[in-house]
Scaffold this active site. Structure first.
Site, PDB file in Angstrom:
ATOM      1  N   SER A 142      13.080  -2.822  -4.664  1.00 49.75           N
ATOM      2  CA  SER A 142      14.064  -2.092  -3.851  1.00 49.75           C
ATOM      3  C   SER A 142      15.435  -2.232  -4.506  1.00 49.75           C
ATOM      4  O   SER A 142      15.671  -3.196  -5.255  1.00 49.75           O
ATOM      5  CB  SER A 142      14.119  -2.701  -2.441  1.00 49.75           C
ATOM      6  OG  SER A 142      15.210  -2.191  -1.717  1.00 49.75           O
ATOM      7  N   TYR A 155      15.577 -10.121   3.114  1.00 52.97           N
ATOM      8  CA  TYR A 155      14.987  -8.980   2.394  1.00 52.97           C
ATOM      9  C   TYR A 155      15.488  -8.945   0.946  1.00 52.97           C
ATOM     10  O   TYR A 155      14.704  -8.774   0.017  1.00 52.97           O
ATOM     11  CB  TYR A 155      15.324  -7.681   3.134  1.00 52.97           C
ATOM     12  CG  TYR A 155      14.599  -6.455   2.623  1.00 52.97           C
ATOM     13  CD1 TYR A 155      13.220  -6.321   2.775  1.00 52.97           C
ATOM     14  CD2 TYR A 155      15.287  -5.413   1.989  1.00 52.97           C
ATOM     15  CE1 TYR A 155      12.551  -5.195   2.308  1.00 52.97           C
ATOM     16  CE2 TYR A 155      14.630  -4.288   1.527  1.00 52.97           C
ATOM     17  CZ  TYR A 155      13.261  -4.176   1.693  1.00 52.97           C
ATOM     18  OH  TYR A 155      12.590  -3.055   1.230  1.00 52.97           O
TER      19      TYR A 155
HETATM   20  N1  LIG Z   1      11.361   2.664   3.152  1.00 54.33           N
HETATM   21  C1  LIG Z   1      12.359   2.300   2.377  1.00 54.33           C
HETATM   22  O1  LIG Z   1      13.522   2.697   2.580  1.00 54.33           O
HETATM   23  C2  LIG Z   1      12.094   1.397   1.196  1.00 54.33           C
HETATM   24  C3  LIG Z   1      13.075   1.358   0.173  1.00 54.33           C
HETATM   25  C4  LIG Z   1      12.854   0.530  -0.927  1.00 54.33           C
HETATM   26  C5  LIG Z   1      11.697  -0.214  -1.006  1.00 54.33           C
HETATM   27  N2  LIG Z   1      10.768  -0.151  -0.006  1.00 54.33           N
HETATM   28  C6  LIG Z   1       9.565  -0.979  -0.138  1.00 54.33           C
HETATM   29  O2  LIG Z   1       8.463  -0.119  -0.222  1.00 54.33           O
HETATM   30  C7  LIG Z   1       7.306  -0.787   0.281  1.00 54.33           C
HETATM   31  C8  LIG Z   1       6.609   0.100   1.306  1.00 54.33           C
HETATM   32  O3  LIG Z   1       7.524   0.355   2.354  1.00 54.33           O
HETATM   33  P1  LIG Z   1       7.350   1.550   3.402  1.00 54.33           P
HETATM   34  O4  LIG Z   1       8.714   1.976   3.729  1.00 54.33           O
HETATM   35  O5  LIG Z   1       6.340   2.526   2.922  1.00 54.33           O
HETATM   36  O6  LIG Z   1       6.771   0.717   4.643  1.00 54.33           O
HETATM   37  P2  LIG Z   1       5.887   1.182   5.924  1.00 54.33           P
HETATM   38  O7  LIG Z   1       6.025   2.626   6.164  1.00 54.33           O
HETATM   39  O8  LIG Z   1       6.265   0.206   6.985  1.00 54.33           O
HETATM   40  O9  LIG Z   1       4.393   0.891   5.441  1.00 54.33           O
HETATM   41  C9  LIG Z   1       4.042  -0.428   5.093  1.00 54.33           C
HETATM   42  C10 LIG Z   1       2.570  -0.508   4.788  1.00 54.33           C
HETATM   43  O10 LIG Z   1       2.297  -1.854   4.359  1.00 54.33           O
HETATM   44  C11 LIG Z   1       1.330  -2.443   5.234  1.00 54.33           C
HETATM   45  N3  LIG Z   1       1.691  -3.852   5.396  1.00 54.33           N
HETATM   46  C12 LIG Z   1       2.830  -4.348   5.924  1.00 54.33           C
HETATM   47  N4  LIG Z   1       2.778  -5.689   5.928  1.00 54.33           N
HETATM   48  C13 LIG Z   1       1.594  -6.040   5.377  1.00 54.33           C
HETATM   49  C14 LIG Z   1       0.960  -7.271   5.126  1.00 54.33           C
HETATM   50  N5  LIG Z   1       1.527  -8.440   5.432  1.00 54.33           N
HETATM   51  N6  LIG Z   1      -0.270  -7.273   4.568  1.00 54.33           N
HETATM   52  C15 LIG Z   1      -0.877  -6.104   4.250  1.00 54.33           C
HETATM   53  N7  LIG Z   1      -0.328  -4.904   4.463  1.00 54.33           N
HETATM   54  C16 LIG Z   1       0.896  -4.872   5.036  1.00 54.33           C
HETATM   55  C17 LIG Z   1       1.402  -1.635   6.522  1.00 54.33           C
HETATM   56  O11 LIG Z   1       0.171  -1.598   7.236  1.00 54.33           O
HETATM   57  P3  LIG Z   1      -0.231  -2.670   8.363  1.00 54.33           P
HETATM   58  O12 LIG Z   1       0.930  -2.761   9.304  1.00 54.33           O
HETATM   59  O13 LIG Z   1      -1.483  -2.110   8.969  1.00 54.33           O
HETATM   60  O14 LIG Z   1      -0.490  -3.941   7.632  1.00 54.33           O
HETATM   61  C18 LIG Z   1       1.689  -0.230   5.979  1.00 54.33           C
HETATM   62  O15 LIG Z   1       0.488   0.369   5.545  1.00 54.33           O
HETATM   63  C19 LIG Z   1       7.806  -2.126   0.836  1.00 54.33           C
HETATM   64  O16 LIG Z   1       7.593  -3.140  -0.125  1.00 54.33           O
HETATM   65  C20 LIG Z   1       9.282  -1.888   1.034  1.00 54.33           C
HETATM   66  O17 LIG Z   1      10.024  -3.092   0.966  1.00 54.33           O
HETATM   67  C21 LIG Z   1      10.945   0.639   1.077  1.00 54.33           C
END
Ligand SMILES: NC(=O)c1ccc[n+]([C@@H]2O[C@H](COP(=O)([O-])OP(=O)(O)OC[C@H]3O[C@@H](n4cnc5c(N)ncnc54)[C@H](OP(=O)(O)O)[C@@H]3O)[C@@H](O)[C@H]2O)c1
Length: 239
Positions: A142, A155
């Site tokens: 990120s 974070y």
């Molecule tokens: N969205 C943003 O603005 C953003 C920006 C930069 C980086 N990121 C990074 O991108 C990645 C994905 O984020 P996202 O925004 O797509 O999140 P999201 O929409 O909340 O989706 C997260 C996914 O990860 C799974 N998950 C969460 N905790 C877990 C755990 N402990 N074990 C196994 N699976 C887990 C969730 O499913 P379950 O709840 O069923 O486990 C879900 O499928 C993360 O690493 C986040 O830090 C996000």
């Protein structure tokens, strides 16, 4: 690099960025092992991808913060898929609050998931990549891993650490023909962003999960001899 019939493991594939990466890879003919804690989202995606693209999609439920669950999931998926070529460490969690206000348990949970989960997954998959002297690991970090901001201590610490681990591992394994990459998106339109109040600016112009998936494809399709070490993904959306 041709991706058809490669095999990839993706964590957090049930929604958001991980789901978009799963769809993008399936369209390219990649067979998938998909991981999240809850099975419902994974089952829906499995049905969708096998029907639409004819690829094999296997599911494992695991909390990546727990090493035994990670090891079991990787063993089960590897036995179904065969040798793994690609690992996408995407699952992550976010919660924001001042360092004093955040409960230690919540702070630890973020480190345990984002950093230790990425480490557990990598440690479980890497021996197979090393034995075949090929493979790609992409860690979804990120912009929070490049600059700190108020309320982001846990974070930011987790994502700074993921970037450090990524670079150190990259140096360990690149001579074994294994490519290790960190992508550093800014805010992406997902549940994580909405639930943590990150979603700001003009929604139509926000970065979408599919945009990040596009860069994952670009990274994987590069010739074997090169790789992206770290790539920032920004948006033109004024925030
Ligand atoms: N969205 C943003 O603005 C953003 C920006 C930069 C980086 N990121 C990074 O991108 C990645 C994905 O984020 P996202 O925004 O797509 O999140 P999201 O929409 O909340 O989706 C997260 C996914 O990860 C799974 N998950 C969460 N905790 C877990 C755990 N402990 N074990 C196994 N699976 C887990 C969730 O499913 P379950 O709840 O069923 O486990 C879900 O499928 C993360 O690493 C986040 O830090 C996000």
């Amino acid at each position: 690099m041709e991706l058809r019939n490669k095999k990839a493991l993706i964590t957090g594939a049930g929604k958001g960025i991980g789901k978009a990466i799963a769809i993008a890879l399936a369209k390219e003919g990649v067979h998938l092992g998909i991981i999240a804690r809850s099975s419902a989202d994974l089952e829906t995606l499995q049905e969708e991808l096998t029907t639409a693209y004819g690829v094999d999609v296997f599911i494992a439920t695991a909390d990546i913060a727990i090493q035994t669950e990670v090891d079991e999931a990787v063993t089960a998926l590897s036995s179904r898929l065969g040798s793994i070529d690609i690992l996408i460490n995407n699952a992550g969690t976010a919660q924001f609050g001042t360092l004093i206000d955040m409960e230690p348990a919540h702070w630890e949970r973020i480190i345990q998931t984002n950093l230790m989960g990425t480490y557990y997954m990598t440690r479980a998959v890497l021996p197979a990549l090393l034995s075949q002297s090929s493979g790609s690991i992409i860690n979804i970090a990120s912009t929070a891993g490049e600059r700190g901001f108020a309320t982001g201590s846990a974070y930011c610490a987790s994502k700074f650490a993921v970037l450090g681990m990524t670079e150190a591992l990259m140096q360990e394994v690149r001579k074994s023909n294994i490519r290790v990459t960190a992508l550093t998106p800014s805010t992406v339109n997902t549940e994580l962003a909405v639930n943590t109040g990150l979603k700001i600016g003009d929604e139509d112009r926000m970065m979408q999960p599919e945009d990040v998936a596009e860069l994952v494809l670009v990274t994987l399709k590069l010739p074997d001899r090169v790789f992206i070490k770290t790539a920032g993904i920004w948006t033109t959306n004024p925030q």
